[in-house]
Scaffold this active site. Structure first.
Site, PDB file in Angstrom:
ATOM      1  N   ARG A  89       0.831  -1.203   0.000  1.00 31.34           N
ATOM      2  CA  ARG A  89       0.000   0.000   0.000  1.00 31.34           C
ATOM      3  C   ARG A  89       0.872   1.262   0.000  1.00 31.34           C
ATOM      4  O   ARG A  89       0.533   2.246  -0.674  1.00 31.34           O
ATOM      5  CB  ARG A  89      -0.961  -0.027   1.195  1.00 31.34           C
ATOM      6  CG  ARG A  89      -2.157   0.919   1.051  1.00 31.34           C
ATOM      7  CD  ARG A  89      -1.920   2.268   1.720  1.00 31.34           C
ATOM      8  NE  ARG A  89      -1.505   2.091   3.077  1.00 31.34           N
ATOM      9  CZ  ARG A  89      -0.499   2.761   3.638  1.00 31.34           C
ATOM     10  NH1 ARG A  89       0.178   3.661   2.979  1.00 31.34           N
ATOM     11  NH2 ARG A  89      -0.140   2.516   4.882  1.00 31.34           N
ATOM     12  N   SER A  90       1.989   1.204   0.707  1.00 28.82           N
ATOM     13  CA  SER A  90       2.883   2.374   0.744  1.00 28.82           C
ATOM     14  C   SER A  90       3.440   2.700  -0.642  1.00 28.82           C
ATOM     15  O   SER A  90       3.574   3.873  -1.007  1.00 28.82           O
ATOM     16  CB  SER A  90       4.069   2.126   1.696  1.00 28.82           C
ATOM     17  OG  SER A  90       3.606   1.900   3.003  1.00 28.82           O
TER      18      SER A  90
ATOM     19  N   GLY B 171      10.198  13.623  -0.665  1.00 30.61           N
ATOM     20  CA  GLY B 171      11.206  13.946   0.341  1.00 30.61           C
ATOM     21  C   GLY B 171      10.819  15.127   1.209  1.00 30.61           C
ATOM     22  O   GLY B 171      10.963  16.282   0.786  1.00 30.61           O
TER      23      GLY B 171
ATOM     24  N   THR C 273      10.824  14.507   5.228  1.00 29.54           N
ATOM     25  CA  THR C 273      11.511  14.234   6.494  1.00 29.54           C
ATOM     26  C   THR C 273      13.025  14.342   6.345  1.00 29.54           C
ATOM     27  O   THR C 273      13.601  13.924   5.335  1.00 29.54           O
ATOM     28  CB  THR C 273      11.145  12.809   6.977  1.00 29.54           C
ATOM     29  OG1 THR C 273       9.724  12.695   7.029  1.00 29.54           O
ATOM     30  CG2 THR C 273      11.744  12.514   8.336  1.00 29.54           C
TER      31      THR C 273
ATOM     32  N   ILE D  62      12.959   7.905   3.229  1.00 32.41           N
ATOM     33  CA  ILE D  62      12.147   8.206   2.055  1.00 32.41           C
ATOM     34  C   ILE D  62      11.755   6.918   1.321  1.00 32.41           C
ATOM     35  O   ILE D  62      12.604   6.242   0.720  1.00 32.41           O
ATOM     36  CB  ILE D  62      12.880   9.187   1.116  1.00 32.41           C
ATOM     37  CG1 ILE D  62      13.360  10.420   1.905  1.00 32.41           C
ATOM     38  CG2 ILE D  62      11.987   9.565  -0.064  1.00 32.41           C
ATOM     39  CD1 ILE D  62      12.256  11.172   2.664  1.00 32.41           C
TER      40      ILE D  62
ATOM     41  N   SER E  52      -0.802  19.385   2.418  1.00 31.42           N
ATOM     42  CA  SER E  52      -1.952  19.006   1.599  1.00 31.42           C
ATOM     43  C   SER E  52      -1.754  17.607   1.014  1.00 31.42           C
ATOM     44  O   SER E  52      -2.708  16.830   0.883  1.00 31.42           O
ATOM     45  CB  SER E  52      -2.196  20.026   0.487  1.00 31.42           C
ATOM     46  OG  SER E  52      -1.164  19.980  -0.475  1.00 31.42           O
ATOM     47  N   CYS E  53      -0.506  17.290   0.669  1.00 33.68           N
ATOM     48  CA  CYS E  53      -0.219  15.934   0.148  1.00 33.68           C
ATOM     49  C   CYS E  53      -0.392  14.915   1.259  1.00 33.68           C
ATOM     50  O   CYS E  53      -0.937  13.826   1.048  1.00 33.68           O
ATOM     51  CB  CYS E  53       1.216  15.831  -0.366  1.00 33.68           C
ATOM     52  SG  CYS E  53       1.678  17.113  -1.509  1.00 33.68           S
TER      53      CYS E  53
ATOM     54  N   GLU F  47       3.670   9.560   8.318  1.00 29.03           N
ATOM     55  CA  GLU F  47       2.516  10.396   7.977  1.00 29.03           C
ATOM     56  C   GLU F  47       1.901  11.043   9.224  1.00 29.03           C
ATOM     57  O   GLU F  47       0.679  11.149   9.325  1.00 29.03           O
ATOM     58  CB  GLU F  47       1.451   9.555   7.269  1.00 29.03           C
ATOM     59  CG  GLU F  47       1.912   9.010   5.952  1.00 29.03           C
ATOM     60  CD  GLU F  47       1.708   9.997   4.831  1.00 29.03           C
ATOM     61  OE1 GLU F  47       1.065  11.049   5.058  1.00 29.03           O
ATOM     62  OE2 GLU F  47       2.199   9.735   3.731  1.00 29.03           O
TER      63      GLU F  47
END
Ligand code: FAD
Length: 390
Positions: free
Chosen positions: A95-96, A135, A137, A168, A243-244, A369
């Protein structure tokens, strides 16, 4: 009969349209044929099954709710949700792969890039010909992305990008990265960076006990020239990346239910088959409590996700509402996995059953997240108006 239909305790499926169920079925069939047979081995060996990107594209897992002309699926937010749930029923790493490509790479390009850049990248991302990564974090800026050090400096027709990103997803195999960096005024800007740019590298992070079928790396920028047209022209500040993240967190709120359903399904069947003291262990009250609590929490999470989906379809789901659902549903899934692990006894720690893999995966899902604690602070801020972060 479809064994999963019995886990829809409140008939939430009735709330869906036919095309939601069809989208889910095609993902389910693909996962069953192509991914389920290899996922345990990929996770054991810590190898990302990169050949699956093409299949993910074919079943419409990349940007299901983005417009078709920009590489998406042209469906609604509920379709996006049920697809993520189906992928995570198999593996959170699977899923990631799809979340990052659709919500963290295609979505910002669709939303913020110029038409020319959209046309250059989105069709190839939607078809799985390009793999993207996101990217944000950094080694010293996780929950507090505003503390990032990565920066761009104006150099005529390009910006010069310097800095480093950490944790990442997909970075070592990516063709391009959506990168967030501070400009000379200290404002966060977003940009598309080609992985073959001189000065760009993406070393893999080894030693993960979680999301082992998903590849994770760093991003290192050593005087990387980023053409000015690759920088999103109109968006400034953390609003862009946040927003992402809202888009991706929404998908995780649905996705985590999939992992919980797989654990519950396995625990229920094991509990009915495995006998001790002359009867199935599912016949003991303590084990029934576990199973009953599981399906109750799953049902609540399904309704939360569905309602969030209807709000998202109207463009009304707030970031704080998304935080609540992400936090609740991921934590629920992790608790279900832990209880399911106990029901399987010793077998629960082996790769004969998916439980331990889901459980270890969900430790990442709880943290990325926005961590479990940070999402609680977002709810706290929303209901009190007082920011408890700083
Ligand atoms: P920290 O921010 O250092 O947090 C450590 C602990 O402190 C947490 O429990 C946290 O809740 C707590 N904490 C922090 N601030 C506060 C506060 N104000 N009040 C109370 N408690 C607080 N990032 C990307 O940009 N792109 C990716 O593709 C990506 N993929 C990832 C894949 C994996 C496998 C993992 C593990 C991470 C990924 N991440 C990615 C990074 C992820 O989003 C961060 O790990 C996460 O935001 C937490 O940051 P951190 O690890 O630096 O922890």
């Amino acid at each position: 009969a479809d064994r999963y239909q019995f886990h829809d305790y409140y008939l939430v499926d009735d709330l869906f349209e036919d095309y939601h169920r069809m989208a889910r079925q095609s993902v389910r069939d693909w996962v069953k044929a192509e991914v389920s047979p290899i996922i345990e081995d990929a996770a054991m060996r810590g190898k990302c099954p990169t050949h699956l990107f093409k299949g993910l594209a074919e079943v419409g897992a990349f940007g299901p709710s983005l417009p078709v002309e920009y590489g998406g699926g042209g469906m609604d937010e509920i379709a996006y949700g049920v697809i993520m749930q189906e992928l995570e029923r198999c593996d959170s790493g699977l899923r990631s792969m799809a979340s990052v490509q659709g919500s963290l790479v295609m979505y910002p390009i669709y939303k913020y890039a110029t038409e020319e850049i959209k046309q250059k990248y989105l069709p190839k991302l939607g078809s799985g010909d390009y793999i993207g990564c996101f990217g944000l974090t950094e080694p010293n800026a996780g929950s507090n992305p505003g503390g990032m050090l990565t920066n761009i400096v104006d150099d005529g027709d390009a910006y010069i990008l310097n800095g480093a990103k950490m944790w990442i997803t997909n970075s070592p195999i990516a063709d391009l990265a959506v990168v967030w960096a501070k400009d000379e005024e200290g404002k966060v800007r977003g940009m598309v960076v080609d992985a073959d740019s001189p000065g760009f590298s993406a070393p893999e992070i080894h030693g993960k006990w979680s999301l082992r079928a998903s590849i994770t790396g760093e991003l290192v920028f050593d005087n990387v020239r980023v053409p000015k047209e690759n920088v999103f022209p109109d968006i400034r500040g953390l609003r862009g990346p946040l927003s992402c993240l809202s888009k991706a967190r929404y998908g995780i709120a649905w996705g985590a239910i999939g992992a919980a359903l797989d654990c519950y399904d396995s625990a229920l069947r094991y509990g009915l088959e495995r006998e001790q003291f002359g009867k199935p262990i599912a016949g003991f009250q303590l084990q029934q409590k576990k199973l009953a609590e599981m399906i109750t929490e799953i049902t609540k999470a399904q309704l939360l996700a569905w309602r969030l989906g209807t709000l998202a379809n109207r463009g009304e789901a707030t970031p704080a509402q998304i935080s609540m659902a992400k936090r609740n549903n991921v934590h629920m899934a992790l608790e279900v996995a832990r209880e399911a692990r106990q029901i399987h006894g010793g077998m629960g720690i082996t790769h004969e059953y998916p439980i331990m893999r889901h459980m270890m995966n969900l430790e990442t899902v709880l943290t990325y997240e926005g961590t479990h604690d940070v999402h609680l602070l977002i709810t706290g801020h929303d209901i009190t108006g007082i920011n408890a972060f700083g």
